[in-house]
Design a protein around this motif. Structure first.
Motif, PDB file in Angstrom:
ATOM      1  N   THR A  99      18.553 -25.794   9.819  1.00 14.68           N
ATOM      2  CA  THR A  99      19.371 -25.701  11.030  1.00 14.68           C
ATOM      3  C   THR A  99      20.826 -25.462  10.660  1.00 14.68           C
ATOM      4  OG1 THR A  99      17.883 -27.159  12.269  1.00 14.68           O
ATOM      5  CG2 THR A  99      20.118 -26.905  13.122  1.00 14.68           C
ATOM      6  N   GLU A 100      21.304 -26.140   9.643  1.00 16.19           N
ATOM      7  CA  GLU A 100      22.683 -25.970   9.201  1.00 16.19           C
ATOM      8  C   GLU A 100      22.912 -24.553   8.663  1.00 16.19           C
ATOM      9  OE1 GLU A 100      23.597 -28.986   6.370  1.00 16.19           O
ATOM     10  OE2 GLU A 100      23.200 -30.641   7.747  1.00 16.19           O
ATOM     11  N   ILE A 101      21.932 -24.003   7.959  1.00 18.65           N
ATOM     12  CA  ILE A 101      22.072 -22.676   7.355  1.00 18.65           C
ATOM     13  C   ILE A 101      21.878 -21.578   8.386  1.00 18.65           C
ATOM     14  CG2 ILE A 101      21.006 -21.061   5.718  1.00 18.65           C
ATOM     15  CD1 ILE A 101      20.331 -23.568   4.007  1.00 18.65           C
ATOM     16  N   GLY A 102      20.862 -21.724   9.237  1.00 18.94           N
ATOM     17  CA  GLY A 102      20.590 -20.734  10.268  1.00 18.94           C
ATOM     18  C   GLY A 102      19.114 -20.406  10.399  1.00 18.94           C
ATOM     19  N   ILE A 103      18.496 -20.857  11.464  1.00 22.36           N
ATOM     20  CA  ILE A 103      17.095 -20.578  11.745  1.00 22.36           C
ATOM     21  C   ILE A 103      16.914 -20.609  13.261  1.00 22.36           C
ATOM     22  CG2 ILE A 103      16.312 -22.995  11.675  1.00 22.36           C
ATOM     23  CD1 ILE A 103      13.802 -21.964  10.175  1.00 22.36           C
ATOM     24  N   ASP A 104      15.948 -19.861  13.772  1.00 23.90           N
ATOM     25  CA  ASP A 104      15.762 -19.770  15.215  1.00 23.90           C
ATOM     26  C   ASP A 104      14.524 -20.500  15.727  1.00 23.90           C
ATOM     27  OD1 ASP A 104      17.909 -17.643  15.979  1.00 23.90           O
ATOM     28  OD2 ASP A 104      16.908 -16.845  14.210  1.00 23.90           O
ATOM     29  N   GLU A 105      13.491 -20.553  14.903  1.00 19.85           N
ATOM     30  CA  GLU A 105      12.233 -21.131  15.385  1.00 19.85           C
ATOM     31  C   GLU A 105      11.453 -21.693  14.205  1.00 19.85           C
ATOM     32  OE1 GLU A 105       8.572 -19.742  18.388  1.00 19.85           O
ATOM     33  OE2 GLU A 105      10.177 -18.341  17.839  1.00 19.85           O
ATOM     34  N   ILE A 106      10.821 -22.841  14.435  1.00 18.61           N
ATOM     35  CA  ILE A 106       9.984 -23.486  13.416  1.00 18.61           C
ATOM     36  C   ILE A 106       8.653 -23.866  14.049  1.00 18.61           C
ATOM     37  CG2 ILE A 106       9.762 -25.385  11.771  1.00 18.61           C
ATOM     38  CD1 ILE A 106      13.152 -24.931  13.210  1.00 18.61           C
ATOM     39  N   THR A 107       7.578 -23.548  13.369  1.00 25.75           N
ATOM     40  CA  THR A 107       6.251 -23.932  13.842  1.00 25.75           C
ATOM     41  C   THR A 107       5.497 -24.653  12.734  1.00 25.75           C
ATOM     42  OG1 THR A 107       6.086 -22.022  15.334  1.00 25.75           O
ATOM     43  CG2 THR A 107       4.041 -23.153  14.765  1.00 25.75           C
ATOM     44  N   PRO A 108       5.073 -25.894  12.954  1.00 26.79           N
ATOM     45  CA  PRO A 108       4.209 -26.568  11.990  1.00 26.79           C
ATOM     46  C   PRO A 108       2.808 -25.930  12.058  1.00 26.79           C
ATOM     47  CG  PRO A 108       5.356 -28.143  13.404  1.00 26.79           C
ATOM     48  CD  PRO A 108       5.483 -26.799  14.045  1.00 26.79           C
ATOM     49  N   ILE A 109       2.283 -25.488  10.919  1.00 27.84           N
ATOM     50  CA  ILE A 109       0.944 -24.884  10.900  1.00 27.84           C
ATOM     51  C   ILE A 109      -0.018 -25.778  10.127  1.00 27.84           C
ATOM     52  CG2 ILE A 109       1.585 -22.473  11.278  1.00 27.84           C
ATOM     53  CD1 ILE A 109       1.602 -22.102   8.233  1.00 27.84           C
ATOM     54  N   ILE A 110      -1.210 -25.947  10.676  1.00 26.78           N
ATOM     55  CA  ILE A 110      -2.219 -26.780  10.053  1.00 26.78           C
ATOM     56  C   ILE A 110      -3.162 -25.886   9.255  1.00 26.78           C
ATOM     57  CG2 ILE A 110      -3.960 -28.546  10.423  1.00 26.78           C
ATOM     58  CD1 ILE A 110      -1.036 -29.223  11.328  1.00 26.78           C
ATOM     59  N   CYS A 111      -3.168 -26.092   7.950  1.00 27.79           N
ATOM     60  CA  CYS A 111      -3.923 -25.240   7.035  1.00 27.79           C
ATOM     61  C   CYS A 111      -5.142 -25.963   6.472  1.00 27.79           C
ATOM     62  CB  CYS A 111      -3.010 -24.794   5.894  1.00 27.79           C
ATOM     63  SG  CYS A 111      -1.471 -24.019   6.446  1.00 27.79           S
ATOM     64  N   GLU A 112      -5.956 -25.239   5.721  1.00 31.22           N
ATOM     65  CA  GLU A 112      -7.171 -25.827   5.134  1.00 31.22           C
ATOM     66  C   GLU A 112      -6.832 -27.020   4.244  1.00 31.22           C
ATOM     67  OE1 GLU A 112      -9.874 -23.186   3.176  1.00 31.22           O
ATOM     68  OE2 GLU A 112      -9.545 -21.585   4.640  1.00 31.22           O
ATOM     69  N   ARG A 113      -5.744 -26.922   3.487  1.00 33.19           N
ATOM     70  CA  ARG A 113      -5.389 -27.966   2.524  1.00 33.19           C
ATOM     71  C   ARG A 113      -4.271 -28.871   3.023  1.00 33.19           C
ATOM     72  NH1 ARG A 113      -5.386 -23.602  -2.410  1.00 33.19           N
ATOM     73  NH2 ARG A 113      -7.665 -23.383  -2.603  1.00 33.19           N
ATOM     74  N   SER A 114      -3.967 -28.831   4.292  1.00 26.34           N
ATOM     75  CA  SER A 114      -2.914 -29.688   4.846  1.00 26.34           C
ATOM     76  C   SER A 114      -3.282 -31.159   4.705  1.00 26.34           C
ATOM     77  CB  SER A 114      -2.679 -29.362   6.328  1.00 26.34           C
ATOM     78  OG  SER A 114      -2.076 -28.110   6.489  1.00 26.34           O
ATOM     79  N   GLU A 115      -2.339 -31.949   4.206  1.00 24.78           N
ATOM     80  CA  GLU A 115      -2.559 -33.391   4.092  1.00 24.78           C
ATOM     81  C   GLU A 115      -2.058 -34.124   5.322  1.00 24.78           C
ATOM     82  OE1 GLU A 115      -2.234 -35.258   0.078  1.00 24.78           O
ATOM     83  OE2 GLU A 115      -1.003 -33.493  -0.335  1.00 24.78           O
ATOM     84  N   ARG A 116      -1.294 -33.446   6.146  1.00 28.33           N
ATOM     85  CA  ARG A 116      -0.823 -34.024   7.401  1.00 28.33           C
ATOM     86  C   ARG A 116      -1.220 -33.091   8.533  1.00 28.33           C
ATOM     87  NH1 ARG A 116       2.846 -37.570   9.607  1.00 28.33           N
ATOM     88  NH2 ARG A 116       3.467 -38.326   7.554  1.00 28.33           N
ATOM     89  N   LYS A 117      -1.896 -33.632   9.528  1.00 33.11           N
ATOM     90  CA  LYS A 117      -2.400 -32.831  10.638  1.00 33.11           C
ATOM     91  C   LYS A 117      -1.579 -33.002  11.918  1.00 33.11           C
ATOM     92  CE  LYS A 117      -6.186 -31.756   8.256  1.00 33.11           C
ATOM     93  NZ  LYS A 117      -6.519 -30.392   7.795  1.00 33.11           N
ATOM     94  N   GLU A 118      -0.746 -34.046  11.985  1.00 25.99           N
ATOM     95  CA  GLU A 118      -0.003 -34.327  13.205  1.00 25.99           C
ATOM     96  C   GLU A 118       1.471 -34.578  12.895  1.00 25.99           C
ATOM     97  OE1 GLU A 118      -1.822 -37.675  15.040  1.00 25.99           O
ATOM     98  OE2 GLU A 118      -3.704 -36.638  15.505  1.00 25.99           O
ATOM     99  N   VAL A 119       2.317 -34.185  13.814  1.00 29.90           N
ATOM    100  CA  VAL A 119       3.747 -34.477  13.713  1.00 29.90           C
ATOM    101  C   VAL A 119       4.260 -34.872  15.093  1.00 29.90           C
ATOM    102  CG1 VAL A 119       4.173 -32.922  11.774  1.00 29.90           C
ATOM    103  CG2 VAL A 119       4.371 -32.066  14.108  1.00 29.90           C
ATOM    104  N   LYS A 120       5.350 -35.622  15.116  1.00 31.95           N
ATOM    105  CA  LYS A 120       5.963 -36.025  16.374  1.00 31.95           C
ATOM    106  C   LYS A 120       7.101 -35.059  16.688  1.00 31.95           C
ATOM    107  CE  LYS A 120       4.772 -40.912  15.820  1.00 31.95           C
ATOM    108  NZ  LYS A 120       5.299 -42.303  15.713  1.00 31.95           N
TER     109      LYS A 120
END
Length: 239
Positions: A99-120
């Motif tokens: 955010t400090e550097i510059g970004i417009d959109e972020i999407t958490p993606i759930i992958c085959e090897r994801s160790e975390r499936k949920e975020v708040k």
């Protein structure tokens, strides 16, 4: 400069009442009073110069003096889709720095090897909001709800799409791949990297394979590296 995030403000408003949380911060924490100058941002590119006209600790009222539209607008659009890290603090660190550097959109993606499936998402948005205020930007990056990898790669429709992975395959660097279209999406995988099937699915959906260097990076490091590469490519103050 005392900056407050006011996403619901009317861009043509002459007065505005701060939320209870922002009012408390304004009066109790910053100890501002009537006549003090403050700045409001709506997260959509509008920056309001204002003056405190009622220093109530729960509903402070401000008068709008002037407005700067498209304040700090960048000349490109960057969407990073990143697998949530097992240690959520690392993902939050990425959100803050990106955010400090510059970004417009972020999407958490759930992958085959994801160790975390949920975020708040509410928590992630608070991290982003704090970073917006810290960096004095008028744009608030959009944080999307988590989505399955396959759904994301099939639905994303930006001009240029990339997937960063460590598998043996033909790749190019991100700097070489950027074509100047101004709209980019970059996929960053989990700690165990994308699977072969995911890489193939992404390339079949128009994603170009890229390398982020010769060393194996942590998820959040790779995501921030990609963010910096794109922003550096569009800097106009250096040659």
């Amino acid at each position: 400069m005392h900056l407050f995030y006011t996403p619901d403000i009317d861009s043509n408003a002459h007065e505005y009442v701060l939320s209870e949380e922002e009012s408390k911060h304004c009066v109790r924490v910053l100890r501002l009073g009537k006549g003090d100058a403050i700045v409001l941002i709506d997260g959509k590119g509008n920056l309001f110069h204002a003056e405190l006209i009622d220093d109530h600790p729960k509903r402070s009222k401000v008068g709008i003096l002037s407005i700067e539209r498209n304040y700090g607008k960048r000349n490109h659009y960057l969407h990073i889709a990143v697998a949530p890290t097992k240690n959520i603090d690392r993902l939050e660190w990425f959100l803050e720095k990106a955010t400090e550097i510059g970004i417009d959109e972020i999407t958490p993606i759930i992958c085959e090897r994801s160790e975390r499936k949920e975020v708040k998402i509410e928590r992630l948005n608070k991290v982003v909001t704090a970073a917006v205020k810290q960096s004095l930007t008028a744009y608030h990056p959009k944080v999307n709800e988590p989505v399955a990898f396959q759904q994301f790669v099939e639905e994303c429709s930006v001009s240029q799409k990339f997937i960063a992975h460590c598998l043996e395959a033909a790749k190019t660097t991100l700097t070489q791949a950027i074509d100047g279209s101004g709209s980019y999406c970059i996929l960053i995988g989990p700690e165990g990297d994308f699977s072969q099937q995911e890489v193939e699915s992404a390339t079949n959906n128009g994603y170009q394979a890229i390398s982020l260097g010769n060393t194996r990076l942590r998820t959040e490091t790779a995501a921030l590296y990609a963010c910096m590469e794109v922003n550096l490519a569009y800097r106009t103050d250096v040659k």
